[in-house]
Write a protein that holds these residues in place. Structure first.
Motif, short mmCIF file in Angstrom:
data_model
loop_
_atom_site.label_atom_id
_atom_site.label_comp_id
_atom_site.label_asym_id
_atom_site.label_seq_id
_atom_site.Cartn_x
_atom_site.Cartn_y
_atom_site.Cartn_z
N ASP A 449 9.87 0.78 -9.01
CA ASP A 449 8.72 0.67 -8.12
C ASP A 449 7.49 0.24 -8.91
O ASP A 449 7.27 0.68 -10.05
CB ASP A 449 8.45 2.01 -7.44
N CYS A 450 6.73 -0.62 -8.26
CA CYS A 450 5.55 -1.14 -8.95
C CYS A 450 4.33 -0.26 -8.65
O CYS A 450 4.37 0.65 -7.82
CB CYS A 450 5.30 -2.59 -8.57
N ASN A 451 3.24 -0.55 -9.32
CA ASN A 451 1.97 0.17 -9.15
C ASN A 451 1.11 -0.60 -8.15
O ASN A 451 0.95 -1.83 -8.25
CB ASN A 451 1.24 0.28 -10.49
N PHE A 452 0.55 0.13 -7.15
CA PHE A 452 -0.24 -0.48 -6.09
C PHE A 452 -1.71 -0.12 -6.24
O PHE A 452 -2.07 1.01 -6.66
CB PHE A 452 0.24 -0.01 -4.72
N THR A 453 -2.58 -1.07 -5.85
CA THR A 453 -4.03 -0.84 -5.82
C THR A 453 -4.60 -1.50 -4.58
O THR A 453 -4.29 -2.67 -4.29
CB THR A 453 -4.70 -1.43 -7.08
N TRP A 454 -5.42 -0.73 -3.79
CA TRP A 454 -6.10 -1.26 -2.60
C TRP A 454 -7.57 -1.47 -2.93
O TRP A 454 -8.24 -0.57 -3.48
CB TRP A 454 -5.98 -0.30 -1.41
N ILE A 455 -8.08 -2.65 -2.57
CA ILE A 455 -9.47 -2.99 -2.85
C ILE A 455 -10.12 -3.42 -1.54
O ILE A 455 -9.59 -4.30 -0.83
CB ILE A 455 -9.57 -4.12 -3.90
N HIS A 456 -11.27 -2.79 -1.20
CA HIS A 456 -12.03 -3.13 0.01
C HIS A 456 -13.44 -3.55 -0.39
O HIS A 456 -14.19 -2.74 -0.95
CB HIS A 456 -12.07 -1.93 0.97
N ASN A 457 -13.73 -4.79 -0.07
CA ASN A 457 -15.06 -5.34 -0.40
C ASN A 457 -15.42 -5.11 -1.86
O ASN A 457 -16.54 -4.71 -2.20
CB ASN A 457 -16.13 -4.73 0.51
N GLY A 458 -14.39 -5.33 -2.74
CA GLY A 458 -14.63 -5.23 -4.18
C GLY A 458 -14.48 -3.85 -4.75
O GLY A 458 -14.56 -3.66 -5.98
N ASN A 459 -14.24 -2.83 -3.94
CA ASN A 459 -14.11 -1.45 -4.41
C ASN A 459 -12.68 -0.96 -4.23
O ASN A 459 -12.03 -1.24 -3.22
CB ASN A 459 -15.06 -0.53 -3.62
N ILE A 460 -12.18 -0.23 -5.23
CA ILE A 460 -10.84 0.35 -5.15
C ILE A 460 -10.88 1.53 -4.19
O ILE A 460 -11.69 2.46 -4.35
CB ILE A 460 -10.34 0.80 -6.54
N THR A 461 -10.00 1.48 -3.20
CA THR A 461 -9.99 2.54 -2.19
C THR A 461 -8.68 3.32 -2.15
O THR A 461 -8.57 4.31 -1.44
CB THR A 461 -10.24 1.94 -0.79
N GLY A 462 -7.66 2.89 -2.88
CA GLY A 462 -6.38 3.60 -2.87
C GLY A 462 -5.44 3.07 -3.92
O GLY A 462 -5.62 1.95 -4.44
N ASN A 463 -4.41 3.86 -4.30
CA ASN A 463 -3.44 3.45 -5.32
C ASN A 463 -2.01 3.74 -4.90
O ASN A 463 -1.14 3.99 -5.73
CB ASN A 463 -3.75 4.15 -6.65
N LYS A 464 -1.76 3.76 -3.59
CA LYS A 464 -0.41 3.91 -3.07
C LYS A 464 -0.09 2.70 -2.21
O LYS A 464 -0.98 1.95 -1.81
CB LYS A 464 -0.29 5.18 -2.24
N HIS A 465 1.18 2.57 -1.91
CA HIS A 465 1.56 1.39 -1.12
C HIS A 465 1.04 1.52 0.30
O HIS A 465 0.87 0.53 1.00
CB HIS A 465 3.09 1.19 -1.14
N ASN A 466 0.77 2.75 0.75
CA ASN A 466 0.16 2.92 2.07
C ASN A 466 -1.20 3.59 1.91
O ASN A 466 -1.33 4.62 1.25
CB ASN A 466 1.08 3.72 3.00
N HIS A 467 -2.19 2.97 2.54
CA HIS A 467 -3.56 3.47 2.44
C HIS A 467 -3.99 3.95 3.83
O HIS A 467 -3.99 3.17 4.79
CB HIS A 467 -4.48 2.36 1.94
N VAL A 468 -4.35 5.25 3.95
CA VAL A 468 -4.66 5.86 5.24
C VAL A 468 -6.16 6.11 5.33
O VAL A 468 -6.77 6.72 4.42
CB VAL A 468 -3.89 7.18 5.43
#
Length: 851
Positions: A449-468
C-alpha cells in the motif's frame, strides 16, 4: 485267382508260317495235394510232338499221338494230353514249386514253339511281424526317417498296410517296396504317431502283424512370452502382471531366467503347476530385468527373446524452489527463476499460470527439459497461480502454487466522493449539501500500500486514502488533490476532485399569474438557494431566463386560450418544473343541468374545474365562485344552503327541498383570464296533474271490466274458487303462498283457446282516441311479479313500475286496478296517487289532452 491266358507266338525263320501256343497267365498258385493243369492250346493242325520239363532239366513227359512217355518220377501222377499239349500234375507238393516248360514241334513242317509256366505250391502263413529300421526310442519330426518291413513263416504271401485302423492312403512321404513288404517313411511327422499294421495273405490263409507305434517328437521352437494385461508401462506397487510362455513342439517343459539366472525366490512370484505361467503381484522396478522362458523336450530345447518389463514409479513430491531468495520483486525491473523437482520415473515438466498452460511470452524462458522457468522481467500478473506439473506415463502431480510478491504501483489514481455529481451548469464538480458529511476517496493499485496525501487549496488536509469532512461549510468548496507514493517502487501519482458546497432553495418552485386589467403579470420563483437558482419562464413562444425569479407581462388579447405558463428551475443537483394553465374556468366533466329529487330530500350541486391541455404536474388559475337562484345571490351558508369552495371547486347543498326551492341555480366561476357560468334546473318530484288522474280512473274501470270477464271465464273453465285478487296479485285471500301461475293462462301467456287479453283490451277501448294502449298481460305480470308473497307487502315502487309502463298513457290506466292492488293497504291509494301518476313537466300538455 483267375488269370487271363497268355499267347506265345513263335516265328519261323522264313516267316511263312507261325506256330502259336496259348498258356494260362502264370504263376499258377496251388495248395499242396491239389491237381494242377498246365493248359496249352497249340492252335496246330496236323501231327506234332510235345515235351514238358521241370526247372529246365528234369523231363516230365514226351509224346506225339496217343502214347506219351513219362519219366519215372512223374509216372502215375502226371498226364500229357497230346491233342493240345496240356499237362496235368496230381498231388503237388512244395517240391513241385518251380518253372515248367513246354516244347511243341510240327513233325511235318519241322516248326517248333515253347512256353514256360511257373508253379507255386503254397504253405500256411504264421508268425507275422514288423521290423523297424533304424531302431530308436524317439524319432525327430522332419529329421528322421524309418523303414517298416513285414515278414512271416509261410510261402508266397501278398502284403498290405493300414494306419490308424484304415488302409494306408497315398502319401508322398510313404514308399512301398515292389512286393509291398516294406514301407519307408521319409521324413517322419508327428502325424505318424499312430498304429501301423501289416496284413499278409496267400491262397492258404491271411494274418496280421501286431501294431507298431512310432514315437515321433517335434522339435521345440518358436518360444514366446505373452503379457496380461497388455500394457506398455506398468505402475510400481499398483499393477499386477502375468507372463505366459508358449512353444511349438512335443511335450515341452518350461523354466524361467531373470538376467541369465534362475527365477529368484520372491513371494510376489507365483508359477503355475506346469510352470508355463509366471504371475508377479505387484510389480516393482526391480522386475525390470531380462526375463527369458526356456522350453525343452526329449529332443531339444529353445528359449524366448528376452522380455523387459517397463515399470514406472508414480510421480510424487513435486516442489518449486525460487532464485534469488528475495521477499519481493519489483515489477518491470527484477527477474526470478523457478526450479521444479519431482520423485518418480522419467518426469516431464510443464508450467501453468492461473490454471491455464503457460502462454508463449518472451518474458518466460524455459530450460531444455522444462524443469526451470525464468521470468524476466516480472509483472504483477506473475504474483499468483504459478505452479509446476510433473508427469510420466503412469501418473502426474503438481506443486503448490507459487505466490510471488511483486511490488508495483501506484497506478493511475481514481478519485471519487460520496457527494453527487452537479448538474450540467457545473460540469466536473461534485455537490454536497451544507452541513452534511462528505467522504473523498482516492483509489489505486499498489503493492505494498502506498502513502496518501490530500491537499486543499495548497494545504494538507489528510493522509489516508479516504478523507472525511463531517460537516461541510462553504469554505470547503474547492479542488482537492490526492497524491500517492510507493516507497518500494519509488513511483507516485496524483488526481483531483472538485467539491461545491450548496444550500438548496427554500420551498417549491412557483408559477403565478396576476390580473392587471387588460394584462397578465406572469412570474416564476424559486429562491433561497446557494448558489442562485437558474430560472426559465416559458409561455407560448416566449422564453426568458434569470436567477432565482423571473417576471413577464403579457396582453390578454395576445394569449392563445388555452395555453400554459411553464417555469423551470435548475439548482446544482436538482431541476423542478411547474405549469399554470391560462384559461377560463372549465368543468372537469359534463354537467347535469336537470336535477329532480323527492320532497324534503337534500340535493348537492357541484362545479369542479379542470384544464384542457392535459399537462402533467399542472395547476389551474385560482378561481372564485358565486352562487345564485334566479337573480338572487346566495351569499353564505345558512339553514337552507351550505356553500363549500376552494380555488378549483365549489359545492352548494340545498337542504330539505320543497316547492319554493324549485327553479334555476347558477354558479359563476371567475379567474384572471375570465369567467364562466354553470346552470342547474332543480325540480321537485310528486307534482299532481288532475287530467291524468281522471283519465287513469276511466281507463282503470274499463280494464277492470275486461279482467272480470276473463276471471269469470277461467272460473268456469277451471272450476276454481280463487278470487280475482289472487290471479291479479298472485296471492290467496288468506295470504298463503301464491298459486301456481300455470293455473292462470293470462298471467303466463300460454293459453291458445281463449281470446288474447291484449286483443280484448283493444276491443273494449275501440272508441278510445289515444294511441297508447297498455298491455294488460304485461301489466298483470308486473303486478304479480312485485307481490312477494303477500298483497299487504306490496312495495310503493310497484306503482312507480305501473306508471313507468304507461308513460304518457295515464288515461288508459284503470284506476280501479290500483285500488284493488292497494286494497290490503286500507285505503292508502289517495296518499300515493299524486306521486304514482306524476310526470315530467314536458309531458303535461299531452296528458291534459288525453284527459
Amino acid at each position: 485267382m483267375a488269370r487271363l491266358p497268355s499267347v506265345l507266338f513263335l516265328l519261323v525263320a522264313n516267316l511263312e508260317l507261325a506256330l502259336t501256343l496259348i498258356v494260362p497267365e502264370n504263376p499258377i498258385d496251388s495248395a499242396p495235394g491239389n491237381s494242377v493243369y498246365f493248359l496249352v492250346d497249340s492252335q496246330i493242325s496236323g501231327t506234332f510232338q510235345t515235351a514238358w520239363t521241370f526247372n529246365s532239366s528234369t523231363l516230365i513227359a514226351r509224346g506225339a499221338g496217343s502214347s506219351p512217355q513219362y519219366s519215372l518220377a512223374y509216372k502215375g501222377r502226371a498226364e500229357l494230353f497230346t491233342n493240345n499239349g496240356t499237362l496235368r500234375l496230381d498231388g503237388v507238393t512244395l517240391k513241385d514249386t518251380g518253372l515248367y516248360k513246354v516244347d511243341v514241334s510240327d513233325i511235318t513242317s519241322g516248326q517248333a514253339a515253347s512256353a514256360e509256366i511257373q508253379l507255386r505250391v503254397h504253405t500256411a502263413l504264421s508268425n507275422a511281424r514288423i521290423s523297424i529300421s533304424p531302431v530308436k526310442d524317439i524319432y525327430v519330426e522332419d529329421v528322421d526317417n524309418v523303414t517298416l518291413t513285414c515278414s512271416a513263416m509261410g510261402s508266397f504271401p501278398t502284403y498290405s498296410w493300414s494306419y490308424g485302423g484304415k488302409p494306408l492312403l497315398g502319401n508322398p512321404r510313404y514308399t512301398l517296396s515292389a512286393d509291398s513288404s516294406s514301407l519307408s517313411i521319409n521324413p517322419l511327422k508327428t502325424t505318424d504317431n499312430g498304429e501301423f499294421v501289416c496284413t499278409m495273405k496267400n491262397i492258404v490263409n491271411s494274418i496280421k502283424t501286431p501294431a507298431v507305434m512310432l514315437k515321433i517328437y517335434a522339435r521345440v521352437l518358436d518360444v514366446k512370452i505373452s503379457i496380461s494385461p497388455v500394457k506398455d508401462i506398468f505402475t510400481e506397487n499398483v499393477d499386477d502382471v502375468t507372463l505366459k510362455c508358449s512353444a511349438a513342439g512335443t511335450d515341452p517343459t518350461y523354466s524361467w531366467n531373470f538376467d541369465g539366472n534362475h527365477l529368484p525366490v520372491d513371494p510376489r512370484y507365483t508359477l503355475s503347476a506346469d510352470k508355463r505361467s509366471l504371475s508377479i503381484k505387484p510389480v516393482h522396478t526391480t522386475d525390470s530385468k531380462e526375463i527369458v522362458c526356456i522350453a525343452s523336450n526329449a529332443v531339444n530345447k529353445d528359449q524366448s527373446k528376452a522380455l523387459i518389463l517397463k515399470i514406472y514409479v508414480r510421480i510424487s513430491k513435486v516442489t518449486v524452489s525460487i532464485s534469488p531468495t528475495l521477499v519481493g520483486f519489483v515489477e518491470n525491473k527484477d527477474n526470478v527463476t523457478l526450479q521444479c523437482a519431482a520423485e518418480g520415473t522419467s518426469p516431464n515438466y510443464s508450467w501453468s499460470a492461473t490454471g491455464q498452460r503457460l502462454p508463449d511470452n518472451p518474458r518466460y524462458i524455459l530450460s531444455a527439459d522444462n524443469s526451470s522457468l525464468t521470468i524476466n522481467p516480472v509483472l504483477r500478473s506473475d504474483s499468483q497461480g504459478l505452479f509446476c506439473t510433473a508427469k510420466n506415463s503412469v501418473s502426474s502431480d503438481r506443486s503448490k502454487s507459487v505466490n510471488l510478491i511483486i511490488y508495483y504501483g501506484p497506478d493511475s489514481l481514481q478519485t471519487n466522493t460520496t457527494a453527487v455529481q452537479c448538474g450540467s451548469n457545473y460540469p466536473g464538480q461534485y455537490c454536497v449539501k451544507e452541513g452534511t458529511e462528505v467522504t473523498l476517496l482516492c483509489e489505486t493499485q499498489s503493492v505494498p500500500d502506498c502513502n496518501f496525501t490530500w491537499i486543499h487549496n495548497g494545504n494538507i488536509t489528510g493522509n489516508k486514502h479516504n478523507h472525511v469532512i463531517q460537516s461541510v461549510e462553504f469554505k470547503n468548496t474547492g479542488n482537492y488533490t490526492c497524491s500517492a507514493e510507493n516507497s518500494y517502487t519509488k513511483k507516485n501519482n496524483d488526481s483531483q476532485v472538485s467539491i461545491l458546497v450548496y444550500r438548496p432553495p427554500s420551498g417549491h418552485i412557483t408559477c403565478d399569474a396576476k390580473d392587471k386589467g387588460d394584462k397578465l403579470n406572469l412570474s416564476c420563483s424559486w429562491v433561497g438557494g446557494v448558489p442562485q437558482t437558474a430560472i426559465e419562464l416559458r409561455v407560448g413562444s416566449t422564453s426568458l431566463n434569470g436567477s432565482n425569479e423571473e417576471h413577464y407581462t403579457i396582453e390578454k388579447k395576445d394569449l392563445n386560450s388555452p395555453t400554459a405558463l411553464q417555469c423551470t428551475g435548475q439548482h446544482v443537483i436538482s431541476t423542478r418544473t411547474c405549469r399554470l394553465v391560462l384559461d377560463k374556468p372549465q368543468l372537469s366533466s359534463p354537467s347535469n343541468p336537470q336535477v329532480t329529487v323527492a320532497p324534503n330530500a337534500n340535493i348537492t350541486l357541484e362545479v369542479s374545474l379542470t384544464e384542457r391541455l392535459r399537462f402533467s404536474a399542472t395547476e389551474l388559475l385560482p378561481a372564485t365562485f358565486a352562487w345564485s337562484k334566479g337573480n338572487t345571490p346566495i351569499t353564505a351558508s345558512d339553514s337552507k344552503f351550505t356553500i363549500a369552495s376552494n380555488h378549483t371547486f365549489s359545492q352548494l347543498i340545498i337542504k330539505s327541498l320543497e316547492t319554493a326551492d324549485e327553479g334555476k341555480y347558477t354558479c359563476l366561476a371567475r379567474n384572471a383570464i375570465g369567467e364562466k357560468a354553470f346552470e342547474f334546473e332543480v325540480n321537485l318530484e310528486g307534482t299532481v296533474n288532475v287530467g291524468i288522474i281522471v283519465g287513469a280512473t276511466v281507463g282503470a274501470i274499463v280494464l277492470l271490466v275486461i279482467i272480470s270477464l276473463v276471471v269469470f271465464y277461467i272460473y268456469k273453465k277451471k272450476r276454481r274458487d280463487d278470487s280475482i285478487d289472487a290471479y291479479l296479485i298472485g296471492t290467496t285471500s288468506d295470504n298463503r303462498n301464491p298459486p301456481d301461475s300455470s293455473l292462470n293462462p293470462y298471467l303466463t301467456g300460454t293459453t291458445s283457446d281463449h281470446p288474447n287479453p291484449p286483443d280484448m283490451y283493444a276491443q273494449v277501448h275501440k272508441s278510445n282516441k289515444t294511441e297508447n294502449k297498455a298491455d294488460p298481460a304485461d301489466l298483470y305480470s308486473q303486478v304479480n311479479k312485485s307481490n312477494k308473497p303477500k298483497a299487504a307487502d306490496v312495495p310503493v315502487d310497484l306503482y312507480a313500475k305501473v306508471s313507468k309502463l304507461h308513460k304518457g298513457k295515464d288515461a288508459d290506466v284503470p284506476v280501479d286496478l290500483y285500488a284493488r292492488v292497494n286494497k290490503p293497504h286500507k285505503g292508502k291509494v289517495a296518499a300515493h296517487s299524486a306521486w304514482l301518476f306524476s310526470n315530467n313537466r314536458s309531458e303535461e300538455g299531452g296528458n291534459k289532452e288525453n284527459a
